[in-house]
Scaffold this motif. Structure first.
Motif, PDB file in Angstrom:
ATOM      1  N   GLY A  41       7.514   6.067  -6.032  1.00  0.00           N
ATOM      2  CA  GLY A  41       7.504   4.655  -6.361  1.00  0.00           C
ATOM      3  C   GLY A  41       6.764   3.800  -5.350  1.00  0.00           C
ATOM      4  N   LEU A  42       6.950   2.475  -5.463  1.00  0.00           N
ATOM      5  CA  LEU A  42       6.299   1.509  -4.588  1.00  0.00           C
ATOM      6  C   LEU A  42       6.947   1.503  -3.211  1.00  0.00           C
ATOM      7  CD1 LEU A  42       4.318  -0.998  -4.392  1.00  0.00           C
ATOM      8  CD2 LEU A  42       6.330  -2.378  -4.970  1.00  0.00           C
ATOM      9  N   TYR A  43       6.127   1.435  -2.161  1.00  0.00           N
ATOM     10  CA  TYR A  43       6.674   1.298  -0.807  1.00  0.00           C
ATOM     11  C   TYR A  43       5.913   0.232  -0.034  1.00  0.00           C
ATOM     12  CZ  TYR A  43       2.901   4.642   0.435  1.00  0.00           C
ATOM     13  OH  TYR A  43       1.700   5.280   0.592  1.00  0.00           O
ATOM     14  N   VAL A  44       6.637  -0.458   0.839  1.00  0.00           N
ATOM     15  CA  VAL A  44       6.082  -1.510   1.694  1.00  0.00           C
ATOM     16  C   VAL A  44       6.532  -1.233   3.119  1.00  0.00           C
ATOM     17  CG1 VAL A  44       5.989  -3.969   2.180  1.00  0.00           C
ATOM     18  CG2 VAL A  44       6.176  -3.185  -0.196  1.00  0.00           C
ATOM     19  N   LEU A  45       5.587  -1.245   4.077  1.00  0.00           N
ATOM     20  CA  LEU A  45       5.882  -0.899   5.462  1.00  0.00           C
ATOM     21  C   LEU A  45       5.262  -1.919   6.420  1.00  0.00           C
ATOM     22  CD1 LEU A  45       4.919   2.891   5.190  1.00  0.00           C
ATOM     23  CD2 LEU A  45       7.253   1.991   5.226  1.00  0.00           C
TER      24      LEU A  45
ATOM     25  N   THR B 159       1.465  -1.956   5.309  1.00  0.00           N
ATOM     26  CA  THR B 159       1.009  -1.037   4.278  1.00  0.00           C
ATOM     27  C   THR B 159       1.760  -1.278   2.983  1.00  0.00           C
ATOM     28  OG1 THR B 159       0.525   0.669   5.940  1.00  0.00           O
ATOM     29  CG2 THR B 159       0.729   1.404   3.655  1.00  0.00           C
ATOM     30  N   VAL B 160       1.023  -1.301   1.877  1.00  0.00           N
ATOM     31  CA  VAL B 160       1.614  -1.324   0.538  1.00  0.00           C
ATOM     32  C   VAL B 160       1.066  -0.118  -0.206  1.00  0.00           C
ATOM     33  CG1 VAL B 160       1.817  -2.563  -1.640  1.00  0.00           C
ATOM     34  CG2 VAL B 160       1.791  -3.840   0.513  1.00  0.00           C
ATOM     35  N   GLY B 161       1.958   0.717  -0.735  1.00  0.00           N
ATOM     36  CA  GLY B 161       1.508   1.929  -1.394  1.00  0.00           C
ATOM     37  C   GLY B 161       2.335   2.277  -2.609  1.00  0.00           C
ATOM     38  N   PHE B 162       1.899   3.313  -3.298  1.00  0.00           N
ATOM     39  CA  PHE B 162       2.607   3.790  -4.483  1.00  0.00           C
ATOM     40  C   PHE B 162       2.524   5.310  -4.510  1.00  0.00           C
ATOM     41  CE2 PHE B 162       2.680   5.048  -8.987  1.00  0.00           C
ATOM     42  CZ  PHE B 162       3.959   4.588  -9.316  1.00  0.00           C
ATOM     43  N   LYS B 163       3.687   5.954  -4.722  1.00  0.00           N
ATOM     44  CA  LYS B 163       3.735   7.404  -4.847  1.00  0.00           C
ATOM     45  C   LYS B 163       4.083   7.768  -6.289  1.00  0.00           C
ATOM     46  CE  LYS B 163       5.174  10.105  -1.674  1.00  0.00           C
ATOM     47  NZ  LYS B 163       6.053  10.873  -0.771  1.00  0.00           N
ATOM     48  N   PRO B 164       3.093   8.177  -7.095  1.00  0.00           N
ATOM     49  CA  PRO B 164       3.392   8.608  -8.457  1.00  0.00           C
ATOM     50  C   PRO B 164       4.147   9.940  -8.492  1.00  0.00           C
ATOM     51  CG  PRO B 164       1.073   8.951  -7.956  1.00  0.00           C
ATOM     52  CD  PRO B 164       1.660   8.193  -6.797  1.00  0.00           C
ATOM     53  N   THR B 165       3.975  10.741  -7.455  1.00  0.00           N
ATOM     54  CA  THR B 165       4.717  12.002  -7.294  1.00  0.00           C
ATOM     55  C   THR B 165       5.169  12.107  -5.847  1.00  0.00           C
ATOM     56  OG1 THR B 165       2.822  13.374  -6.624  1.00  0.00           O
ATOM     57  CG2 THR B 165       3.167  13.069  -8.993  1.00  0.00           C
ATOM     58  N   ARG B 166       6.010  13.091  -5.562  1.00  0.00           N
ATOM     59  CA  ARG B 166       6.436  13.285  -4.171  1.00  0.00           C
ATOM     60  C   ARG B 166       5.281  13.640  -3.256  1.00  0.00           C
ATOM     61  NH1 ARG B 166      11.994  16.686  -4.934  1.00  0.00           N
ATOM     62  NH2 ARG B 166      13.389  14.902  -5.163  1.00  0.00           N
ATOM     63  N   GLY B 167       4.282  14.338  -3.788  1.00  0.00           N
ATOM     64  CA  GLY B 167       3.207  14.817  -2.933  1.00  0.00           C
ATOM     65  C   GLY B 167       2.050  13.864  -2.743  1.00  0.00           C
ATOM     66  N   LEU B 168       1.869  12.903  -3.654  1.00  0.00           N
ATOM     67  CA  LEU B 168       0.675  12.049  -3.635  1.00  0.00           C
ATOM     68  C   LEU B 168       1.035  10.595  -3.388  1.00  0.00           C
ATOM     69  CD1 LEU B 168      -2.398  11.669  -4.182  1.00  0.00           C
ATOM     70  CD2 LEU B 168      -1.790  11.344  -6.597  1.00  0.00           C
TER      71      LEU B 168
ATOM     72  N   LEU C  75      -0.874   6.599  -2.799  1.00  0.00           N
ATOM     73  CA  LEU C  75      -2.057   5.747  -2.811  1.00  0.00           C
ATOM     74  C   LEU C  75      -1.688   4.449  -2.106  1.00  0.00           C
ATOM     75  CD1 LEU C  75      -2.918   6.220  -6.590  1.00  0.00           C
ATOM     76  CD2 LEU C  75      -3.844   7.536  -4.677  1.00  0.00           C
ATOM     77  N   GLU C  76      -2.503   4.005  -1.146  1.00  0.00           N
ATOM     78  CA  GLU C  76      -2.090   2.838  -0.373  1.00  0.00           C
ATOM     79  C   GLU C  76      -3.248   1.953   0.059  1.00  0.00           C
ATOM     80  OE1 GLU C  76       0.088   4.863   2.776  1.00  0.00           O
ATOM     81  OE2 GLU C  76      -1.608   4.572   4.135  1.00  0.00           O
ATOM     82  N   LEU C  77      -2.894   0.672   0.243  1.00  0.00           N
ATOM     83  CA  LEU C  77      -3.772  -0.317   0.851  1.00  0.00           C
ATOM     84  C   LEU C  77      -3.089  -0.792   2.126  1.00  0.00           C
ATOM     85  CD1 LEU C  77      -4.729  -2.462  -2.287  1.00  0.00           C
ATOM     86  CD2 LEU C  77      -6.153  -0.753  -1.146  1.00  0.00           C
ATOM     87  N   ALA C  78      -3.848  -0.908   3.206  1.00  0.00           N
ATOM     88  CA  ALA C  78      -3.228  -1.238   4.493  1.00  0.00           C
ATOM     89  C   ALA C  78      -4.082  -2.231   5.274  1.00  0.00           C
ATOM     90  CB  ALA C  78      -3.011   0.026   5.319  1.00  0.00           C
ATOM     91  N   TYR C  79      -3.389  -3.075   6.033  1.00  0.00           N
ATOM     92  CA  TYR C  79      -4.018  -3.961   7.010  1.00  0.00           C
ATOM     93  C   TYR C  79      -3.633  -3.466   8.398  1.00  0.00           C
ATOM     94  CZ  TYR C  79      -4.112  -7.680  10.443  1.00  0.00           C
ATOM     95  OH  TYR C  79      -4.299  -8.379  11.603  1.00  0.00           O
TER      96      TYR C  79
ATOM     97  N   LEU D  74       4.300   3.163  14.294  1.00  0.00           N
ATOM     98  CA  LEU D  74       5.639   3.407  13.748  1.00  0.00           C
ATOM     99  C   LEU D  74       5.949   2.244  12.824  1.00  0.00           C
ATOM    100  CD1 LEU D  74       8.324   4.919  13.582  1.00  0.00           C
ATOM    101  CD2 LEU D  74       9.100   3.615  15.568  1.00  0.00           C
ATOM    102  N   GLN D  75       6.192   2.541  11.541  1.00  0.00           N
ATOM    103  CA  GLN D  75       6.427   1.496  10.549  1.00  0.00           C
ATOM    104  C   GLN D  75       7.782   1.679   9.864  1.00  0.00           C
ATOM    105  OE1 GLN D  75       2.499   0.205   8.442  1.00  0.00           O
ATOM    106  NE2 GLN D  75       2.398   2.435   8.583  1.00  0.00           N
ATOM    107  N   LEU D  76       8.406   0.570   9.515  1.00  0.00           N
ATOM    108  CA  LEU D  76       9.655   0.568   8.773  1.00  0.00           C
ATOM    109  C   LEU D  76       9.494  -0.303   7.541  1.00  0.00           C
ATOM    110  CD1 LEU D  76      12.246   0.138  11.683  1.00  0.00           C
ATOM    111  CD2 LEU D  76      11.657   2.252  10.488  1.00  0.00           C
ATOM    112  N   GLY D  77      10.179   0.067   6.479  1.00  0.00           N
ATOM    113  CA  GLY D  77      10.099  -0.712   5.251  1.00  0.00           C
ATOM    114  C   GLY D  77      11.018  -0.122   4.203  1.00  0.00           C
ATOM    115  N   GLY D  78      10.585  -0.155   2.962  1.00  0.00           N
ATOM    116  CA  GLY D  78      11.409   0.333   1.885  1.00  0.00           C
ATOM    117  C   GLY D  78      10.584   0.975   0.791  1.00  0.00           C
ATOM    118  N   THR D  79      11.210   1.871   0.035  1.00  0.00           N
ATOM    119  CA  THR D  79      10.606   2.491  -1.150  1.00  0.00           C
ATOM    120  C   THR D  79      11.482   2.089  -2.337  1.00  0.00           C
ATOM    121  OG1 THR D  79       9.768   4.350   0.126  1.00  0.00           O
ATOM    122  CG2 THR D  79       9.939   4.651  -2.255  1.00  0.00           C
ATOM    123  N   TYR D  80      10.843   1.606  -3.403  1.00  0.00           N
ATOM    124  CA  TYR D  80      11.602   1.019  -4.504  1.00  0.00           C
ATOM    125  C   TYR D  80      11.278   1.703  -5.838  1.00  0.00           C
ATOM    126  CZ  TYR D  80      11.573  -2.408  -0.786  1.00  0.00           C
ATOM    127  OH  TYR D  80      11.664  -3.014   0.444  1.00  0.00           O
TER     128      TYR D  80
END
Length: 218
Positions: free
Chosen positions: A51-55, A80-89, A91-95, A212-218
């Motif tokens: 799912g979506l994650y923000v760090l 970082t804002v990203g999305f995991k369609p599967t556990r292994g993959l 996709l992210e955009l980061a500043y 080192l980043q902290l955030g959430g996966t939703y």
């Protein structure tokens, strides 16, 4: 040489953590045989792995090759804002940003704060290396960044510049509880078309970063 040693120690620490990872997640995407109802419940309690994650985070960065003797290791930060369609993959955009002092002017540099202020953005792909609860991964992509030179002018031929780079790195990600996600990564960024410093563009004269980043996966 010191910057290469620091990068090597960071990578070794990350891989050491992966060796201490917990029980495997039996995900069919990794060739597992499936999960029972109890393990599904535990996975949900431990946090989503897709799912979506923000760090948000911070760390350090420095330069290698011809730049290493002249630029001190400095402070780095990122989001970082990203999305995991599967556990292994993933996709992210980061500043990411960083502050670096030019060594010629001593530990404090020539200006208040950093002599060189870097701001950049990148698009990247992450590939998980195992189905473990603490998941190591590889990261690669492409980015663009701006270097703003501050303080005395001219600063030993350094100048404002916008250029591209190719990030490549390794990391560890761990979901804590139902929402909190921790992510540690080390990357090496290979420049192309950069002119902020009086050196040639090559694979050995780049920038490393540990975050080192902290955030959430939703």
């Amino acid at each position: 040489m010191k910057s290469v040693i620091r990068l090597g120690l960071c990578v070794a620490a990350l891989w050491g953590g992966a060796a201490l990872a917990g029980e495997d997640w039996k995900d069919p995407a990794y060739g597992g045989s499936g999960v029972d109802s109890e393990s599904v419940y535990q996975t949900k309690e431990q946090g989503s792995d897709k799912g979506l994650y923000v760090l948000l985070g911070a760390g350090t960065e420095g330069y290698t090759g011809e730049l290493a003797p002249d630029l001190n290791v400095g402070f780095s930060y990122g989001a970082t804002v990203g999305f995991k369609p599967t556990r292994g993959l993933g996709l992210e955009l980061a500043y990411s940003g960083g502050m670096t002092d030019i060594d010629t002017f001593g530990p404090g540099g020539a200006a208040d704060g950093g002599d060189i202020i870097r701001n950049g953005g990148q698009a990247a792909v992450t590939i998980g290396l195992s189905p473990t609860k603490l998941q190591p991964y590889l990261m690669g992509g492409i980015g663009i960044e701006n270097h703003n030179v501050r303080g005395l002018a001219p600063l030993a031929d350094y100048q404002d510049d916008t250029s591209g780079y190719v990030p490549a790195g390794v990391g560890l990600r761990y979901n804590i509880g139902s929402l909190l996600t921790a992510d540690a990564r080390v990357s090496y960024n290979i420049p192309f078309e950069q002119e902020f410093a009086p050196v040639d563009n090559d694979i050995w004269t780049g920038r490393y970063q540990a975050l080192l980043q902290l955030g959430g996966t939703y």
